[in-house]
Design an enzyme around this catalytic site. Structure first.
Site, PDB file in Angstrom:
ATOM      1  N   GLY A  31       0.777  -1.241   0.000  1.00  0.00           N
ATOM      2  CA  GLY A  31       0.000   0.000   0.000  1.00  0.00           C
ATOM      3  C   GLY A  31       0.803   1.283   0.000  1.00  0.00           C
ATOM      4  O   GLY A  31       0.305   2.329  -0.402  1.00  0.00           O
ATOM      5  N   GLU A  42       4.332   3.918   6.342  1.00  0.00           N
ATOM      6  CA  GLU A  42       3.145   3.060   6.210  1.00  0.00           C
ATOM      7  C   GLU A  42       2.035   3.855   5.539  1.00  0.00           C
ATOM      8  O   GLU A  42       2.017   5.088   5.591  1.00  0.00           O
ATOM      9  CB  GLU A  42       2.773   2.603   7.637  1.00  0.00           C
ATOM     10  CG  GLU A  42       1.464   1.902   7.838  1.00  0.00           C
ATOM     11  CD  GLU A  42       1.385   0.512   7.247  1.00  0.00           C
ATOM     12  OE1 GLU A  42       1.594   0.407   6.025  1.00  0.00           O
ATOM     13  OE2 GLU A  42       1.072  -0.445   7.970  1.00  0.00           O
ATOM     14  N   ASP A  43       1.101   3.164   4.890  1.00  0.00           N
ATOM     15  CA  ASP A  43      -0.017   3.871   4.265  1.00  0.00           C
ATOM     16  C   ASP A  43      -1.047   4.322   5.300  1.00  0.00           C
ATOM     17  O   ASP A  43      -1.493   5.469   5.299  1.00  0.00           O
ATOM     18  CB  ASP A  43      -0.681   3.006   3.169  1.00  0.00           C
ATOM     19  CG  ASP A  43      -0.999   1.581   3.641  1.00  0.00           C
ATOM     20  OD1 ASP A  43      -0.814   1.266   4.839  1.00  0.00           O
ATOM     21  OD2 ASP A  43      -1.423   0.768   2.797  1.00  0.00           O
ATOM     22  N   ASP A  67      -4.302   1.597  11.584  1.00  0.00           N
ATOM     23  CA  ASP A  67      -5.695   1.331  11.934  1.00  0.00           C
ATOM     24  C   ASP A  67      -5.725   0.782  13.370  1.00  0.00           C
ATOM     25  O   ASP A  67      -5.719   1.542  14.331  1.00  0.00           O
ATOM     26  CB  ASP A  67      -6.223   0.338  10.887  1.00  0.00           C
ATOM     27  CG  ASP A  67      -7.701   0.052  10.999  1.00  0.00           C
ATOM     28  OD1 ASP A  67      -8.449   0.918  11.467  1.00  0.00           O
ATOM     29  OD2 ASP A  67      -8.116  -1.051  10.606  1.00  0.00           O
ATOM     30  N   THR A  89      -0.179  -4.095  13.115  1.00  0.00           N
ATOM     31  CA  THR A  89       0.906  -4.308  12.155  1.00  0.00           C
ATOM     32  C   THR A  89       2.163  -3.581  12.604  1.00  0.00           C
ATOM     33  O   THR A  89       3.244  -4.183  12.700  1.00  0.00           O
ATOM     34  CB  THR A  89       0.491  -3.796  10.753  1.00  0.00           C
ATOM     35  OG1 THR A  89      -0.733  -4.417  10.390  1.00  0.00           O
ATOM     36  CG2 THR A  89       1.553  -4.095   9.717  1.00  0.00           C
ATOM     37  N   LYS A 123      -6.065   6.329  11.725  1.00  0.00           N
ATOM     38  CA  LYS A 123      -7.445   6.159  12.209  1.00  0.00           C
ATOM     39  C   LYS A 123      -7.383   5.857  13.701  1.00  0.00           C
ATOM     40  O   LYS A 123      -7.533   4.705  14.113  1.00  0.00           O
ATOM     41  CB  LYS A 123      -8.109   4.973  11.494  1.00  0.00           C
ATOM     42  CG  LYS A 123      -8.594   5.269  10.101  1.00  0.00           C
ATOM     43  CD  LYS A 123      -9.645   4.267   9.621  1.00  0.00           C
ATOM     44  CE  LYS A 123      -9.049   3.023   9.066  1.00  0.00           C
ATOM     45  NZ  LYS A 123     -10.003   2.180   8.310  1.00  0.00           N
ATOM     46  N   ASP A 164      -6.023  -0.469  -1.150  1.00  0.00           N
ATOM     47  CA  ASP A 164      -6.840  -1.309  -2.024  1.00  0.00           C
ATOM     48  C   ASP A 164      -8.152  -1.736  -1.389  1.00  0.00           C
ATOM     49  O   ASP A 164      -8.330  -1.702  -0.166  1.00  0.00           O
ATOM     50  CB  ASP A 164      -6.072  -2.581  -2.392  1.00  0.00           C
ATOM     51  CG  ASP A 164      -6.008  -3.569  -1.227  1.00  0.00           C
ATOM     52  OD1 ASP A 164      -5.646  -3.142  -0.109  1.00  0.00           O
ATOM     53  OD2 ASP A 164      -6.338  -4.755  -1.423  1.00  0.00           O
ATOM     54  N   ARG A 170      -5.816   0.611  -5.996  1.00  0.00           N
ATOM     55  CA  ARG A 170      -4.567   1.205  -5.497  1.00  0.00           C
ATOM     56  C   ARG A 170      -4.095   2.340  -6.389  1.00  0.00           C
ATOM     57  O   ARG A 170      -3.367   3.218  -5.966  1.00  0.00           O
ATOM     58  CB  ARG A 170      -3.450   0.153  -5.437  1.00  0.00           C
ATOM     59  CG  ARG A 170      -3.665  -0.942  -4.402  1.00  0.00           C
ATOM     60  CD  ARG A 170      -2.359  -1.708  -4.228  1.00  0.00           C
ATOM     61  NE  ARG A 170      -2.519  -2.984  -3.556  1.00  0.00           N
ATOM     62  CZ  ARG A 170      -2.520  -3.139  -2.232  1.00  0.00           C
ATOM     63  NH1 ARG A 170      -2.398  -2.106  -1.444  1.00  0.00           N
ATOM     64  NH2 ARG A 170      -2.643  -4.338  -1.712  1.00  0.00           N
TER      65      ARG A 170
HETATM   66  P1  5GP Z   1      -3.505  -2.288  11.363  1.00  0.00           P
HETATM   67  O1  5GP Z   1      -2.594  -3.425  11.633  1.00  0.00           O
HETATM   68  O2  5GP Z   1      -3.015  -0.962  11.907  1.00  0.00           O
HETATM   69  O3  5GP Z   1      -4.906  -2.590  11.798  1.00  0.00           O
HETATM   70  O4  5GP Z   1      -3.667  -2.178   9.818  1.00  0.00           O
HETATM   71  C1  5GP Z   1      -2.692  -1.754   8.981  1.00  0.00           C
HETATM   72  C2  5GP Z   1      -2.985  -2.231   7.572  1.00  0.00           C
HETATM   73  O5  5GP Z   1      -4.359  -2.537   7.393  1.00  0.00           O
HETATM   74  C3  5GP Z   1      -2.685  -1.151   6.559  1.00  0.00           C
HETATM   75  O6  5GP Z   1      -1.354  -1.203   6.133  1.00  0.00           O
HETATM   76  C4  5GP Z   1      -3.653  -1.493   5.454  1.00  0.00           C
HETATM   77  O7  5GP Z   1      -3.093  -2.478   4.629  1.00  0.00           O
HETATM   78  C5  5GP Z   1      -4.834  -2.104   6.158  1.00  0.00           C
HETATM   79  N1  5GP Z   1      -5.912  -1.122   6.366  1.00  0.00           N
HETATM   80  C6  5GP Z   1      -6.315  -0.567   7.522  1.00  0.00           C
HETATM   81  N2  5GP Z   1      -7.319   0.298   7.340  1.00  0.00           N
HETATM   82  C7  5GP Z   1      -7.553   0.312   6.017  1.00  0.00           C
HETATM   83  C8  5GP Z   1      -8.476   1.044   5.181  1.00  0.00           C
HETATM   84  O8  5GP Z   1      -9.279   1.884   5.606  1.00  0.00           O
HETATM   85  N3  5GP Z   1      -8.399   0.780   3.853  1.00  0.00           N
HETATM   86  C9  5GP Z   1      -7.528  -0.112   3.312  1.00  0.00           C
HETATM   87  N4  5GP Z   1      -7.558  -0.280   1.993  1.00  0.00           N
HETATM   88  N5  5GP Z   1      -6.656  -0.810   4.064  1.00  0.00           N
HETATM   89  C10 5GP Z   1      -6.664  -0.595   5.399  1.00  0.00           C
END
Ligand code: 5GP
Length: 173
Positions: A42, A97-98, A101, A105, A129, A157, A163
């Site tokens: 991403g 990182e993109d 959330d 990760t 977020k 994506d 993307r």
């Molecule tokens: P985390 O581990 O912080 O929950 O999530 C990180 C990863 O989840 C990001 O790198 C991304 O790949 C995916 N992700 C989290 N939120 C979103 C979202 O709103 N849209 C998309 N496309 N991917 C997300």
């Protein structure tokens, strides 16, 4: 699929913010040996724009981890699909990182990279977020803080697609 996307951040808004972040990083890492680490897939457009907005010498390396098994919810498990191609010991490391959330990760990636003894380890994300956080991770540089929407575009994506949208939008399934 594109018809299901409502624009949230325009290409112009993103570019202005990326230039600001690049300038800030240039100041903060002046005179330091820096490796900028991109988390694939991403991050690819953000990474390319960000490092080009940094007016300094730097190294790059990529890592790919899987945390979402094709759906829209984090599984809490992080698998390394591709590791860095170099050591970061004795270098300053900046993970890009993109979106952050739940934080799971980056929590796991952060712990893994700390063990490799970089001089410092910081995190830069295009989108944050915070309302969804499950574990606290120190996010040092944030492009935009957004509400709890599922967003796509500019690297992000839905099911592997979207993307390549040049802007960020909310996806309505
Ligand atoms: P985390 O581990 O912080 O929950 O999530 C990180 C990863 O989840 C990001 O790198 C991304 O790949 C995916 N992700 C989290 N939120 C979103 C979202 O709103 N849209 C998309 N496309 N991917 C997300």
């Amino acid at each position: 699929m594109r018809e299901r996307v409502t624009p949230l951040l325009s290409e112009a808004q993103i570019q202005v913010r990326v230039q600001e972040l690049g300038a800030q990083l240039t100041r903060d890492y002046a005179g330091k040996e820096l490796v900028v680490i991109g988390l694939l897939n991403g991050v690819f457009p953000f990474f390319a724009d960000l490092v080009r907005a940094m007016d300094m010498d730097l190294d790059i390396s990529f890592m790919q981890v899987a945390s979402y098994g094709g759906g829209t919810e984090s599984t809490g498990e992080v698998h390394i699909l591709k590791d860095l191609d170099r050591s970061i010991q004795g270098f300053h490391a900046l993970v890009v990182e993109d979106i952050v959330d739940t934080g799971l990760t980056l929590f796991k990636v952060g712990n893994l990279l700390k063990d490799r003894e970089p001089l410092s380890l910081k995190i830069c994300t295009l989108l944050d977020k915070p309302s969804r956080r499950k574990v606290q991770v120190p996010v040092d540089y944030v492009g935009f803080t957004i509400e709890d929407h599922f967003v796509v575009g500019y690297g992000l994506d839905f099911d592997g697609k979207l993307r390549n949208l040049p802007y960020v939008g909310v996806y309505h399934p």
